[in-house]
Motif scaffolding. Structure first.
Motif, PDB file in Angstrom:
ATOM      1  N   ILE A 333       0.844  -1.201   0.000  1.00  0.00           N
ATOM      2  CA  ILE A 333       0.000   0.000   0.000  1.00  0.00           C
ATOM      3  C   ILE A 333       0.878   1.249   0.000  1.00  0.00           C
ATOM      4  O   ILE A 333       1.841   1.338   0.774  1.00  0.00           O
ATOM      5  CB  ILE A 333      -0.912   0.014   1.253  1.00  0.00           C
ATOM      6  CG1 ILE A 333      -1.885  -1.182   1.242  1.00  0.00           C
ATOM      7  CG2 ILE A 333      -1.659   1.345   1.379  1.00  0.00           C
ATOM      8  CD1 ILE A 333      -2.888  -1.199   0.112  1.00  0.00           C
ATOM      9  N   LEU A 334       0.526   2.186  -0.859  1.00  0.00           N
ATOM     10  CA  LEU A 334       1.150   3.509  -0.817  1.00  0.00           C
ATOM     11  C   LEU A 334       0.194   4.420  -0.069  1.00  0.00           C
ATOM     12  O   LEU A 334      -0.978   4.555  -0.461  1.00  0.00           O
ATOM     13  CB  LEU A 334       1.383   4.039  -2.231  1.00  0.00           C
ATOM     14  CG  LEU A 334       2.203   3.139  -3.155  1.00  0.00           C
ATOM     15  CD1 LEU A 334       2.484   3.859  -4.466  1.00  0.00           C
ATOM     16  CD2 LEU A 334       3.510   2.738  -2.486  1.00  0.00           C
ATOM     17  N   PHE A 361      -4.334  -0.758  -7.726  1.00  0.00           N
ATOM     18  CA  PHE A 361      -5.715  -0.623  -7.256  1.00  0.00           C
ATOM     19  C   PHE A 361      -5.854   0.686  -6.479  1.00  0.00           C
ATOM     20  O   PHE A 361      -5.127   0.927  -5.513  1.00  0.00           O
ATOM     21  CB  PHE A 361      -6.097  -1.824  -6.392  1.00  0.00           C
ATOM     22  CG  PHE A 361      -6.108  -3.121  -7.165  1.00  0.00           C
ATOM     23  CD1 PHE A 361      -6.967  -3.293  -8.248  1.00  0.00           C
ATOM     24  CD2 PHE A 361      -5.239  -4.155  -6.829  1.00  0.00           C
ATOM     25  CE1 PHE A 361      -6.970  -4.483  -8.978  1.00  0.00           C
ATOM     26  CE2 PHE A 361      -5.239  -5.345  -7.547  1.00  0.00           C
ATOM     27  CZ  PHE A 361      -6.103  -5.507  -8.624  1.00  0.00           C
ATOM     28  N   HIS A 362      -6.797   1.499  -6.927  1.00  0.00           N
ATOM     29  CA  HIS A 362      -6.982   2.809  -6.282  1.00  0.00           C
ATOM     30  C   HIS A 362      -7.785   2.688  -4.993  1.00  0.00           C
ATOM     31  O   HIS A 362      -8.667   1.837  -4.876  1.00  0.00           O
ATOM     32  CB  HIS A 362      -7.752   3.751  -7.218  1.00  0.00           C
ATOM     33  CG  HIS A 362      -6.944   4.227  -8.382  1.00  0.00           C
ATOM     34  ND1 HIS A 362      -6.886   5.543  -8.742  1.00  0.00           N
ATOM     35  CD2 HIS A 362      -6.173   3.562  -9.265  1.00  0.00           C
ATOM     36  CE1 HIS A 362      -6.108   5.674  -9.816  1.00  0.00           C
ATOM     37  NE2 HIS A 362      -5.663   4.477 -10.150  1.00  0.00           N
ATOM     38  N   THR A 374      -4.238  12.703  -4.340  1.00  0.00           N
ATOM     39  CA  THR A 374      -4.492  11.872  -3.156  1.00  0.00           C
ATOM     40  C   THR A 374      -5.734  12.390  -2.438  1.00  0.00           C
ATOM     41  O   THR A 374      -5.993  13.593  -2.398  1.00  0.00           O
ATOM     42  CB  THR A 374      -3.291  11.891  -2.192  1.00  0.00           C
ATOM     43  OG1 THR A 374      -3.109  13.225  -1.705  1.00  0.00           O
ATOM     44  CG2 THR A 374      -2.019  11.433  -2.860  1.00  0.00           C
ATOM     45  N   ASP A 375      -6.497  11.435  -1.861  1.00  0.00           N
ATOM     46  CA  ASP A 375      -7.737  11.838  -1.197  1.00  0.00           C
ATOM     47  C   ASP A 375      -8.032  10.947   0.011  1.00  0.00           C
ATOM     48  O   ASP A 375      -9.185  10.748   0.370  1.00  0.00           O
ATOM     49  CB  ASP A 375      -8.893  11.770  -2.208  1.00  0.00           C
ATOM     50  CG  ASP A 375     -10.143  12.460  -1.687  1.00  0.00           C
ATOM     51  OD1 ASP A 375     -10.010  13.515  -1.056  1.00  0.00           O
ATOM     52  OD2 ASP A 375     -11.253  11.915  -1.890  1.00  0.00           O
ATOM     53  N   GLY A 376      -6.987  10.357   0.592  1.00  0.00           N
ATOM     54  CA  GLY A 376      -7.228   9.484   1.730  1.00  0.00           C
ATOM     55  C   GLY A 376      -5.909   9.020   2.310  1.00  0.00           C
ATOM     56  O   GLY A 376      -4.832   9.374   1.803  1.00  0.00           O
ATOM     57  N   LEU A 380      -3.062   4.019  -2.853  1.00  0.00           N
ATOM     58  CA  LEU A 380      -3.013   3.030  -3.932  1.00  0.00           C
ATOM     59  C   LEU A 380      -2.502   1.703  -3.380  1.00  0.00           C
ATOM     60  O   LEU A 380      -1.735   1.691  -2.408  1.00  0.00           O
ATOM     61  CB  LEU A 380      -2.038   3.478  -5.031  1.00  0.00           C
ATOM     62  CG  LEU A 380      -2.323   4.772  -5.788  1.00  0.00           C
ATOM     63  CD1 LEU A 380      -1.076   5.209  -6.574  1.00  0.00           C
ATOM     64  CD2 LEU A 380      -3.493   4.605  -6.742  1.00  0.00           C
ATOM     65  N   GLY A 381      -2.887   0.622  -4.038  1.00  0.00           N
ATOM     66  CA  GLY A 381      -2.291  -0.684  -3.730  1.00  0.00           C
ATOM     67  C   GLY A 381      -1.569  -1.157  -4.974  1.00  0.00           C
ATOM     68  O   GLY A 381      -2.085  -1.000  -6.087  1.00  0.00           O
ATOM     69  N   VAL A 382      -0.388  -1.702  -4.791  1.00  0.00           N
ATOM     70  CA  VAL A 382       0.392  -2.184  -5.930  1.00  0.00           C
ATOM     71  C   VAL A 382       0.539  -3.702  -5.740  1.00  0.00           C
ATOM     72  O   VAL A 382       1.083  -4.150  -4.729  1.00  0.00           O
ATOM     73  CB  VAL A 382       1.781  -1.507  -5.967  1.00  0.00           C
ATOM     74  CG1 VAL A 382       2.541  -1.919  -7.214  1.00  0.00           C
ATOM     75  CG2 VAL A 382       1.632   0.006  -5.909  1.00  0.00           C
TER      76      VAL A 382
END
Ligand code: GLY
Length: 416
Positions: A333-334, A361-362, A374-376, A380-382
């Motif tokens: 996770i980023l 995955f956003h 960014t809004d949280g 993102l998940g890589v």
């Protein structure tokens, strides 16, 4: 078939992506969704607490199946509302959702059905709780009863810390009504495993196991988060342990649901801790897919996900044969710097040339003036799959270097 998915996180993006590969799916709608899904689904900006509007949307768009991502709408009874309207829904009704919505309900369920879990007490005020914790040793686990967005589990290491935590809950009301009652339980040491299971009237079917990395920083340092990464399968779980979990946890859970007349349909995510004697203790039940476990588990699934959901809602899980990619999946996770505490939003996100076998995955993203920002906390998940976790990690971290936003934060030890 027209499918409506509720939610906006990485878990829902993964589900939507997998559904988009299914031949039986005509259209995918997501409420509210996120920008990552926009090219494979129709997103509708409706508040998840507005059940009437969601129901109207489903009827207007000829929805055949609803998949509920997060726990709150389930605890609020949205699955019952859809069922009353004759719309199929993957997700338990209000009573079943109490397995996550009330930690005390869930603990009492485990005890009633002889499922291994740690010793506990329930308290409704600080004075009783302060007296009651005398018999426990440290670290101790204090859980608020209600939903608390993954922040309701406290692990004080001393009596002073425990009293401070109890003050936060009962005096400062940091968790609101969710903290009206607390569960105090013995801390079990061991390793954790996430087992997501499909459940219908007569069957409980585990998906591939997973492990999530809950702490914010490397080497499990820092605060608990929603999850900073995941691998699947969980390489610490042996076949013997899985067989034991099926016998002692899954079968007993299904029998318990039947005995208690809980009509559970959907996914039951069992958080386990395996102690030094290889005994599987349940830490918690969740009534939805795990995030980010889903980002690692679902890409390994070879089956058509729409068919998997339909077999669940039609109580035909006995006819389902799950097949899995043999490779190991790793998700990192980023997050926004500062997460899980305060962080800034609105940082522009840019991507270099991401490898074809890497999935993004956003979660906490949005479009602002045509730019992705960014809004949280979790942005993102890589995810990638490889023959072993070392190769998967190498690919993940090489690609993470090509994703840019200010104050990007991530763990470097996912998979280890
Ligand atoms: N990753 C833990 C959860 O979804 O609750």
């Amino acid at each position: 078939m027209n499918i409506l998915v509720l939610g906006s996180g990485g878990r829902e993006h993964t589900i939507v992506w997998k559904l988009s590969l299914s031949d039986s799916v005509t259209s995918i709608h997501v409420i509210p969704g996120n920008p990552g899904m926009a090219d494979i689904a129709t997103t509708a900006n409706i508040n998840l607490s507005d059940q009437d509007e969601i129901l109207d949307y489903a009827v207007d768009n000829g929805i055949d199946l609803v998949v509920v991502g997060p726990e709150q709408p389930l605890v609020d009874g949205i699955a019952d509302r859809f069922r009353e309207k004759g719309i199929k829904v993957f997700g338990p009704g209000k009573i079943g959702a109490q397995l996550e919505g009330s930690k005390i309900f869930s603990k009492e369920f485990m005890v009633r059905h002889g499922i291994l879990t740690s010793k506990f007490d329930v308290f409704t005020n600080k004075e009783e709780a302060v007296k009651g914790i005398e018999k426990y040793s440290y670290p101790l686990v204090i859980k608020v009863d209600g939903l608390a967005a993954g922040k309701g589990v406290l692990i004080p290491k001393t009596k002073e810390e425990a009293i401070k935590d109890l003050s936060c809950i009962f005096d400062e009301r940091k968790f609101g009504d969710a903290g009206d009652r607390v569960l105090v339980e013995e801390f079990i040491s061991g390793f954790e495993a996430s087992i997501l299971c499909l459940v219908d009237n007569n069957n409980i079917v585990p998906l591939e196991s997973a492990r999530d990395y809950k702490k914010a920083y490397d080497e499990d340092k820092g605060l608990n988060t929603g999850g900073m990464g995941a691998i699947s399968p969980n390489d610490k779980l042996t076949d013997e342990m899985i067989a034991l979990v099926e016998k002692d946890v899954l079968k007993k859970t299904l029998n318990g649901l039947k005995k208690d007349n809980i009509d559970f349909n959907g996914v039951l995510f069992i958080g386990l801790i395996i102690n030094e004697d290889d005994e599987p203790y349940i830490l918690e039940y969740n009534v939805r897919f795990g995030d980010p476990e889903t980002q690692s588990v679902i890409p390994k699934m070879k089956n058509d996900l729409a068919d998997v959901f339909m077999k669940t809602v039609d109580n035909e899980l006995d006819r389902l044969k799950l097949e899995w990619d043999e490779r190991i999946a790793v998700t990192t996770i980023l997050a926004s710097g500062g997460y899980p505490e305060s962080y800034e939003k609105g940082k522009e996100i840019t991507f270099g040339n991401i490898d074809d076998d890497v999935m993004i995955f956003h979660a906490g993203t949005k479009l602002e003036d045509g730019k992705l920002v960014t809004d949280g906390g979790r942005v993102l998940g890589v995810t990638t799959l490889a023959e072993d976790k070392y190769k998967a990690r190498e690919k993940i971290y090489k690609n993470i270097d090509k994703i840019h936003f200010d104050e990007k934060m991530y763990r470097t030890d996912i998979g280890l």
